[in-house]
Design a protein around this motif. Structure first.
Motif, PDB file in Angstrom:
ATOM      1  N   HIS A  10       0.824  -1.210   0.000  1.00  0.00           N
ATOM      2  CA  HIS A  10       0.000   0.000   0.000  1.00  0.00           C
ATOM      3  C   HIS A  10       0.861   1.264   0.000  1.00  0.00           C
ATOM      4  O   HIS A  10       0.541   2.235  -0.683  1.00  0.00           O
ATOM      5  N   ARG A  11       1.955   1.238   0.746  1.00  0.00           N
ATOM      6  CA  ARG A  11       2.862   2.392   0.758  1.00  0.00           C
ATOM      7  C   ARG A  11       3.539   2.564  -0.601  1.00  0.00           C
ATOM      8  O   ARG A  11       3.709   3.680  -1.073  1.00  0.00           O
ATOM      9  N   ARG A  14       1.101   4.172  -2.867  1.00  0.00           N
ATOM     10  CA  ARG A  14       0.920   5.583  -2.521  1.00  0.00           C
ATOM     11  C   ARG A  14       2.093   6.426  -3.016  1.00  0.00           C
ATOM     12  O   ARG A  14       1.910   7.495  -3.576  1.00  0.00           O
ATOM     13  N   SER A  17       2.159   6.450  -7.054  1.00  0.00           N
ATOM     14  CA  SER A  17       0.945   6.867  -7.751  1.00  0.00           C
ATOM     15  C   SER A  17       0.960   8.364  -8.046  1.00  0.00           C
ATOM     16  O   SER A  17       1.289   9.177  -7.182  1.00  0.00           O
ATOM     17  N   GLY A  22      -6.297  10.665  -5.602  1.00  0.00           N
ATOM     18  CA  GLY A  22      -5.828  10.103  -4.342  1.00  0.00           C
ATOM     19  C   GLY A  22      -6.130   8.634  -4.173  1.00  0.00           C
ATOM     20  O   GLY A  22      -6.063   8.103  -3.068  1.00  0.00           O
ATOM     21  N   ASP A  24      -4.402   6.095  -5.197  1.00  0.00           N
ATOM     22  CA  ASP A  24      -3.175   5.293  -5.143  1.00  0.00           C
ATOM     23  C   ASP A  24      -3.080   4.290  -6.287  1.00  0.00           C
ATOM     24  O   ASP A  24      -2.292   3.351  -6.227  1.00  0.00           O
ATOM     25  N   ASP A  59       3.934  10.861   5.676  1.00  0.00           N
ATOM     26  CA  ASP A  59       4.320  11.760   4.573  1.00  0.00           C
ATOM     27  C   ASP A  59       4.707  13.159   5.047  1.00  0.00           C
ATOM     28  O   ASP A  59       4.427  14.151   4.372  1.00  0.00           O
TER      29      ASP A  59
END
Length: 147
Positions: A10-11, A14, A17, A22, A24, A59
């Motif tokens: 998932h990171r 993110r 992307s 938003g 991702d 972030d």
């Protein structure tokens, strides 16, 4: 046995992307960018830049204690039986080897950290502000030959 997914999936999505909504999601160009960073041809400077961004869960441009806790939780799993207690988490963050930070992105899901070293934040935090910024992270990575 079922193959395990990258705990940072998932990171990674993110960070790579460029979707304006938003979501991702990765475009083909995003996917190619990701592949180029993870290739053997990428420089350690590029790899460390993206590893830092992947580890920076909030972030904010720095790695702090909460980011390190999230990193450990990704590596150990999110289930109750695999999640570390608060005391275990504190002990790990206090004692984790600085070299483990650089290899964590490639580590299998439940691989243990190596433990015998000074406090990671104290050792890596050159400007003593309580966080690790990108240049401090890259300094740590430069001492890790297997990164």
């Amino acid at each position: 046995p079922r193959p395990q997914a990258n705990p940072f999936q998932h990171r990674i999505c993110r960070v790579f992307s460029t979707a304006a909504d938003g979501s991702d999601s990765l475009s083909f160009e995003d996917f190619l960018d990701m592949l180029s960073v993870f290739s053997d041809a990428a420089t350690s400077e590029i790899k460390s830049h993206y590893a830092f961004r992947i580890f920076d869960f909030d972030d904010d441009g720095t790695l702090d204690k909460k980011d390190l806790e999230n990193l450990v939780n990704c590596l150990t799993g999110q289930s109750e039986e695999s999640r570390l207690s608060d005391a275990e988490m504190e002990q790990l963050i206090q004692n984790v080897s600085a070299g483990s930070l650089g290899t964590a992105a490639r580590a299998p899901r439940a691989q243990p950290f190596t433990v015998p070293s000074p406090q990671i934040l104290e050792e890596s935090d050159i400007d003593k502000d309580g966080t690790i910024n990108l240049s401090e992270f890259q300094h740590v990575i430069s001492r890790s030959p297997d990164f």
